[in-house]
Design a protein around this motif. Structure first.
Motif, PDB file in Angstrom:
ATOM      1  N   MET A 182       0.847  -1.177   0.000  1.00 30.38           N
ATOM      2  CA  MET A 182       0.000   0.000   0.000  1.00 30.38           C
ATOM      3  C   MET A 182       0.888   1.235   0.000  1.00 30.38           C
ATOM      4  SD  MET A 182      -2.778   1.317   2.832  1.00 30.38           S
ATOM      5  CE  MET A 182      -3.466  -0.308   2.963  1.00 30.38           C
ATOM      6  N   ALA A 183       0.608   2.167  -0.887  1.00 27.06           N
ATOM      7  CA  ALA A 183       1.333   3.431  -0.943  1.00 27.06           C
ATOM      8  C   ALA A 183       0.578   4.439  -0.083  1.00 27.06           C
ATOM      9  CB  ALA A 183       1.439   3.912  -2.383  1.00 27.06           C
ATOM     10  N   LYS A 184       1.220   4.877   0.987  1.00 30.55           N
ATOM     11  CA  LYS A 184       0.566   5.799   1.918  1.00 30.55           C
ATOM     12  C   LYS A 184       0.963   7.232   1.612  1.00 30.55           C
ATOM     13  CE  LYS A 184       0.096   2.502   5.620  1.00 30.55           C
ATOM     14  NZ  LYS A 184       0.314   2.221   7.015  1.00 30.55           N
ATOM     15  N   LEU A 185      -0.051   8.090   1.559  1.00 24.65           N
ATOM     16  CA  LEU A 185       0.171   9.512   1.350  1.00 24.65           C
ATOM     17  C   LEU A 185       0.280  10.200   2.699  1.00 24.65           C
ATOM     18  CD1 LEU A 185      -2.315  10.099  -1.547  1.00 24.65           C
ATOM     19  CD2 LEU A 185       0.094  10.737  -1.576  1.00 24.65           C
ATOM     20  N   LEU A 186       1.325  10.967   2.856  1.00 23.91           N
ATOM     21  CA  LEU A 186       1.515  11.769   4.052  1.00 23.91           C
ATOM     22  C   LEU A 186       1.436  13.224   3.626  1.00 23.91           C
ATOM     23  CD1 LEU A 186       4.529   9.748   5.460  1.00 23.91           C
ATOM     24  CD2 LEU A 186       2.119   9.503   6.070  1.00 23.91           C
ATOM     25  N   GLY A 187       1.673  14.130   4.524  1.00 28.12           N
ATOM     26  CA  GLY A 187       1.676  15.536   4.158  1.00 28.12           C
ATOM     27  C   GLY A 187       0.343  16.204   4.440  1.00 28.12           C
ATOM     28  N   PHE A 233     -12.841  11.200  -8.274  1.00 31.12           N
ATOM     29  CA  PHE A 233     -12.314  11.669  -7.001  1.00 31.12           C
ATOM     30  C   PHE A 233     -10.971  12.320  -7.259  1.00 31.12           C
ATOM     31  CE2 PHE A 233      -9.485  10.972  -3.359  1.00 31.12           C
ATOM     32  CZ  PHE A 233     -10.193  11.639  -2.375  1.00 31.12           C
ATOM     33  N   LYS A 234     -10.779  13.545  -6.780  1.00 34.15           N
ATOM     34  CA  LYS A 234      -9.504  14.244  -6.902  1.00 34.15           C
ATOM     35  C   LYS A 234      -9.149  14.803  -5.534  1.00 34.15           C
ATOM     36  CE  LYS A 234      -9.908  15.787 -11.692  1.00 34.15           C
ATOM     37  NZ  LYS A 234      -9.872  16.974 -12.579  1.00 34.15           N
ATOM     38  N   GLN A 235      -7.869  14.661  -5.168  1.00 31.73           N
ATOM     39  CA  GLN A 235      -7.392  15.187  -3.893  1.00 31.73           C
ATOM     40  C   GLN A 235      -5.985  15.715  -4.089  1.00 31.73           C
ATOM     41  OE1 GLN A 235      -8.911  15.032  -0.439  1.00 31.73           O
ATOM     42  NE2 GLN A 235      -7.401  16.652  -0.524  1.00 31.73           N
ATOM     43  N   GLU A 236      -5.720  16.917  -3.624  1.00 32.37           N
ATOM     44  CA  GLU A 236      -4.375  17.480  -3.670  1.00 32.37           C
ATOM     45  C   GLU A 236      -3.675  17.188  -2.354  1.00 32.37           C
ATOM     46  OE1 GLU A 236      -4.588  21.673  -4.382  1.00 32.37           O
ATOM     47  OE2 GLU A 236      -5.153  21.414  -6.470  1.00 32.37           O
ATOM     48  N   PHE A 237      -2.368  16.904  -2.435  1.00 35.51           N
ATOM     49  CA  PHE A 237      -1.545  16.708  -1.250  1.00 35.51           C
ATOM     50  C   PHE A 237      -0.281  17.538  -1.391  1.00 35.51           C
ATOM     51  CE2 PHE A 237      -4.124  12.929  -1.416  1.00 35.51           C
ATOM     52  CZ  PHE A 237      -4.437  12.695  -0.085  1.00 35.51           C
ATOM     53  N   TYR A 238       0.195  18.060  -0.290  1.00 42.08           N
ATOM     54  CA  TYR A 238       1.444  18.817  -0.257  1.00 42.08           C
ATOM     55  C   TYR A 238       2.429  18.021   0.586  1.00 42.08           C
ATOM     56  CZ  TYR A 238      -1.485  22.450  -2.138  1.00 42.08           C
ATOM     57  OH  TYR A 238      -2.347  23.160  -2.933  1.00 42.08           O
ATOM     58  N   LEU A 239       3.466  17.469  -0.080  1.00 44.21           N
ATOM     59  CA  LEU A 239       4.417  16.579   0.556  1.00 44.21           C
ATOM     60  C   LEU A 239       5.833  17.144   0.481  1.00 44.21           C
ATOM     61  CD1 LEU A 239       2.047  14.784  -0.853  1.00 44.21           C
ATOM     62  CD2 LEU A 239       3.531  12.903  -0.306  1.00 44.21           C
ATOM     63  N   THR A 240       6.678  16.687   1.386  1.00 49.89           N
ATOM     64  CA  THR A 240       8.094  17.014   1.318  1.00 49.89           C
ATOM     65  C   THR A 240       8.719  16.165   0.210  1.00 49.89           C
ATOM     66  OG1 THR A 240       8.757  15.295   2.865  1.00 49.89           O
ATOM     67  CG2 THR A 240       8.158  17.449   3.810  1.00 49.89           C
ATOM     68  N   ASN A 241       9.950  16.468  -0.151  1.00 54.27           N
ATOM     69  CA  ASN A 241      10.649  15.669  -1.158  1.00 54.27           C
ATOM     70  C   ASN A 241      10.758  14.208  -0.719  1.00 54.27           C
ATOM     71  OD1 ASN A 241      10.930  18.014  -2.580  1.00 54.27           O
ATOM     72  ND2 ASN A 241      13.144  18.141  -2.407  1.00 54.27           N
TER      73      ASN A 241
END
Length: 92
Positions: free
Chosen positions: A1-6, A24-32
């Motif tokens: 499973m690929a987990k989204l953080l941020g 379904f669309k969701q924006e995420f702001y992640l670190t490098n």
């Protein structure tokens, strides 16, 4: 499973009464490092075949992509967008 953080950004959801979730669309702001870890997990799932699952907290989406997988790469005004499209995928 690929987990989204941020941090979560804008959300868009389209539901059709007879079929359920249409889009379904969701924006995420992640670190490098968060982005790199997510992409490595996603790549590993695609490479091994079978179910590809993406999760944020207790929510998850999954599909079973079948070859060929089409990638669309778009660049416009300093924005890079990469989409994975698989018309042969079965939804889980």
């Amino acid at each position: 499973m690929a987990k989204l953080l941020g941090e979560i950004g804008k959300t868009s959801l389209k539901i059709r009464s007879c079929t359920g979730i249409e889009e379904f669309k969701q924006e995420f702001y992640l670190t490098n490092s968060e982005t790199a870890a997510f992409l490595r997990d996603l790549a590993q799932q695609i490479e091994t075949g079978g179910k590809v699952e993406v999760a944020y907290g207790s929510l998850s989406l999954s599909i079973n992509p079948l070859p060929p997988i089409k990638l669309e790469v778009e660049y416009e005004k300093n924005e890079l967008e990469i989409k994975m499209i698989n018309h042969n995928a079965s939804h889980i």
